[in-house]
Design a protein around this motif. Structure first.
Motif: not given
Length: 820
Positions: A514-526
């Motif tokens: 990952l790099s700053p600005g990348d997104t991922f889903q975790f704990s039900g959150l974007n």
């Protein structure tokens, strides 16, 4: 053995009567076994009151009528050992009710990795009467000098869900801990509880001191209502050819959630938990309260969800094996298994989360992701209907765990080696250890072994002139306690908001991508990445589309019992009438064009496709064994000049391709492949290095944690790889090399099932040569090119490829042949 009638304190009888309950036979017998001074093993259905049965003698000991005016005993009375932190907290919550309502002066506390350090310290000096803990935390407690004082008055140890760890390394460390506790408190009673053991006698023997099975009373619970198991099928679409996420079922699953008060949705991986949760949330038009729970979420997040479930505030909870065992939420009225169950005992355990009452049936819904998973679901349903269970076989205790235990004992006090050996051998898991093995283990803990003894950092214990072993320096105790443990996950990084709120952990290898600005889903959150700082991933909320972290944990294995049942279904042609039309058609065309793999043979199919020559082996031995077989076959193909190109595997089959056809698969499957070729392959592959990395950490050779600093996963790998290379060259028979080989054989390659398969192949191989792909081969062929794609990720090109494969196999165009 026949147990005498127990003496039941009036406080307990009155409490049951006030609730309009009766004391069940098995609960009474557990009290009788305790009063007779016996150890006990209870096997009872979920909802039968097993936990209360295990604790009934403890409650009885603290009843005023039993105490007859005396003050309650001080000190630790009962130790409860659970495989899950969530289960310990749930048991504490459920025990407090009878304790308070009976007016007992009984203090109950939990202790795990989540417990604050000040409370841990206080528990050692002023312990509660009942301590609920895990095998790892118990082992750490035994490493303190005050452990002898802490446990000398211990009366009972209750091992809950004993099947969940007795056959694994966590069971090894628990077996050694039980032996030490028995030495400290000789009158200690051992209690085992389980709902899903296939062989109660084997677990009785494991539980017994010195393997004295007659000292353990076997108590069998009253039978409960039979579970009601249903398999969900598509309403309009066809059962998919490939995939595991079963996303086709989301609309139907959401309707079931709406129809029920509370639904528990099990998935087999943390990735799928996040993925299915997000799919359900996208379908959640009514804004129903739906939660998520898995082991990588923060302690606060898990506790919040567990509390909401206990209060009946959630309509659904998506989870993993983190909630497999024992959690008693009586308002759950439907359990859903997304994807394949992999074993009848595991399925029974999960089904038992529904209703949790003995007189009411538990309701379960199986949601297969593909056609083979439909067959697996059918096989599992039949096993549940018949009450058949499966499970892992017991194996000798491992040497890396024994080394860790020796170090824990040295931290507690100096020891005499013969006395400690006798203590160790009193457990069934380590009864095989002779003096020669014992000397090797002691030398390893003392010096690191022959090839490493020149380095002071590996000198942890030393023997004095009187022959007593003690620590080389007091700081060794702190180093041991910071690094001890049996579960060696991939290195994890904390995920938190800038304000410090922790969400949980993701694997280091995922975070590194990952790099700053990348997104991922975790704990039900974007979430959007702000920065990677000091082994932490700092994030903020995001509205962008996001990927889901994948985790590198081991796959749940398909049990031999369930695999045999699937094979039986394949050749039970009259039974196909109960299958969906498309599944029945799939098998009928396979039967017409080729043949079906039976229970007593090995079917191998060869056919051209594109510019390649394919061979598919229908093994039903599970993913690990199929991966191993793929590696060995391609190596032998290369030696024979068949120009292999690669392979893919699932639990049921293995597809291998090359530029030249395989004319004689028997030549590739001779049992001799497990001799020199297997050894050479494992030594040259990453498998032995991976296994060594784990045993080096467990055995204490490589430390992950230092005061104020933790090694990264890359640093641990670098350290273990350096040591591995030294030992491979100069001391290949090192204790940890032996332990690594044992792990590689059993866990990473599943060599026992592989050997059975090759024995079958030598006698009953059926080789069918085809002009094109067969229907049964499509599910594994669809995987080609997508091995590195996370489960659940859709790819249009793969959809088209699957349609093409299915069309060639079935001679018709079938839309929607693969999903997720």
């Amino acid at each position: 053995m026949e147990l005498p009638k127990p003496s039941i304190p009036p406080e307990i009888s009155a409490w049951f009567a006030a609730r309009d309950w009766r004391i069940r036979r098995h609960q009474s017998e557990m009290l009788a076994a305790s009063q007779a001074g016996q150890h006990a093993m209870l096997v009872a259905d979920t909802g039968a009151g097993k936990t209360l049965a295990g604790f009934l003698p403890t409650l009885a000991a603290f009843c005023p009528s039993t105490l007859a005016g005396d003050a309650p005993p001080e000190g630790l009375h009962t130790l409860y050992v659970s495989p899950l932190k969530a289960l310990a907290h749930d048991v504490q919550r459920n025990l407090l009710t009878p304790v308070e309502e009976m007016g007992l002066d009984l203090r109950i506390e939990t202790r795990s990795g989540d417990t604050p350090s000040d409370r841990k310290k206080r528990q050692r000096s002023r312990p509660p009467h009942v301590l609920l803990t895990t095998p790892e935390s118990l082992s750490l407690l035994l490493s303190f000098p005050d452990s002898f004082e802490l446990f000398k008055g211990l009366k009972r140890v209750v091992v809950d869900e004993i099947h969940a760890f007795a056959t694994q390394k966590r069971g090894d460390i628990l077996a050694l801990a039980l032996s030490r506790l028995q030495a400290i408190a000789p009158e200690l009673q051992r209690v085992g509880l389980s709902a899903t053991v296939a062989s109660p006698e084997a677990f009785r023997e494991w539980l017994a001191p010195w393997g004295d099975i007659d000292s353990v009373a076997l108590v069998e619970g009253e039978k409960g209502a039979e579970p009601e198991v249903e398999i969900l099928l598509p309403e309009e679409e066809r059962v998919p050819w490939g995939g595991h996420a079963a996303t086709w079922a989301i609309p139907q699953l959401y309707e079931r959630i709406r129809e029920n008060r509370t639904t528990l949705v099990f998935t087999n991986t943390r990735f799928l938990a996040e993925y299915i949760f997000q799919q359900l949330w996208d379908a959640n038009e009514d804004n129903l309260p739906i939660g998520i729970h898995h082991g990588s979420l923060s302690k606060e997040g898990r506790r919040k969800v567990e509390g909401a479930m206990a209060r009946g505030e959630l309509r659904a909870l998506v989870c993993t094996a983190s909630l497999d065992l024992g959690v008693d939420w009586g308002d759950i009225d439907l359990v859903v298994q997304m994807g394949a169950p992999k074993g009848s005992s595991r399925l029974l355990q999960r089904i038992g989360r529904a209703n949790h009452r003995l007189d009411q049936p538990s309701r379960a819904l199986l949601v297969p992701g593909n056609r083979f998973e439909f067959l697996e679901a059918m096989a599992a349903k039949q096993a549940v209907d018949e009450g058949k269970r499966d499970g892992e076989d017991f194996r000798p205790g491992t040497l890396d765990v024994l080394a860790q235990h020796v170090m824990a004992c040295a931290c507690a006090a100096p020891f005499e080696e013969k006395a400690l050996l006798a203590e160790v051998r009193s457990s069934l898991a380590y009864s095989w250890v002779d003096e020669a093995v014992w000397e090797r283990v002691l030398n390893f803990v003392a010096t690191g072994g022959y090839a490493l003894k020149a380095y002071d950092k590996f000198k942890r214990i030393t023997r004095d002139r009187e022959g007593v072993w003690r620590l080389t320096h007091p700081e060794q105790a702190q180093r041991h306690r910071m690094n001890a443990g049996i579960i060696v996950d991939s290195e994890m990084l904390n995920v938190r908001f800038r304000n410090g709120r922790s969400l949980g952990k993701v694997e280091e290898r995922f975070a590194a991508s990952l790099s700053p600005g990348d997104t991922f889903q975790f704990s039900g959150l974007n979430l959007e990445v702000e920065q990677l700082k000091d082994m932490e991933l700092v994030v903020r909320a995001s509205t962008k589309a996001a990927m889901i972290p994948s985790y590198g944990g081991l796959r749940l294995p398909l049990t031999t019992h369930l695999a045999d049942r699937v094979r039986a279904l394949l050749v039970d042609r009259p039974g196909w009438a109960s299958f969906p039309d498309d599944v029945r058609e799939w098998l009928e065309v396979q039967d017409w064009r080729s043949q079906l793999p039976g229970p007593d043979n090995l079917l191998v199919e060869s056919f051209p496709h594109g510019a390649r020559e394919y061979t598919v082996y229908y093994t039903f031995t599970g993913w690990n064994a199929n991966q191993s077989l793929g590696m060995l076959i391609t190596k032998r193909m290369e030696d024979l000049g068949l120009m292999p190109g690669g392979f893919v595997a699932n639990d049921y089959s293995l597809a291998v391709w090359g530029l030249k056809p395989v004319e004689d698969p028997a030549a590739l499957l001779s049992p001799t492949i497990l001799q020199d070729e297997f050894i050479d392959w494992v030594q040259d592959s990453y498998l032995l290095r991976r296994a060594f990395r784990e045993v080096a950490v467990i055995g204490g050779l490589v430390e992950r944690q230092h005061p104020g600093k933790r090694k990264s996963g890359k640093q641990v790998t670098f350290s273990t790889d350096l040591i591995y290379d030294v030992l491979k060259k100069y001391e290949p028979d090192h204790v940890l090399m032996e332990a690594a080989w044992a792990d590689a054989r059993a866990k990473l390659t599943d060599i026992a099932r592989l050997a059975d398969l090759l024995d079958t192949a030598a006698e009953r191989i059926e080789h069918v040569q085809l002009e094109r792909v067969s229907p049964l081969a499509v599910p594994v062929m669809v995987m080609i090119g997508r091995e590195a794609v996370p489960q659940g990720a859709a790819d249009e090109e793969l959809l088209l490829e699957a349609e093409s494969l299915a069309g060639a196999a079935m001679e018709v165009d079938l839309p929607g042949v693969v999903e997720d």
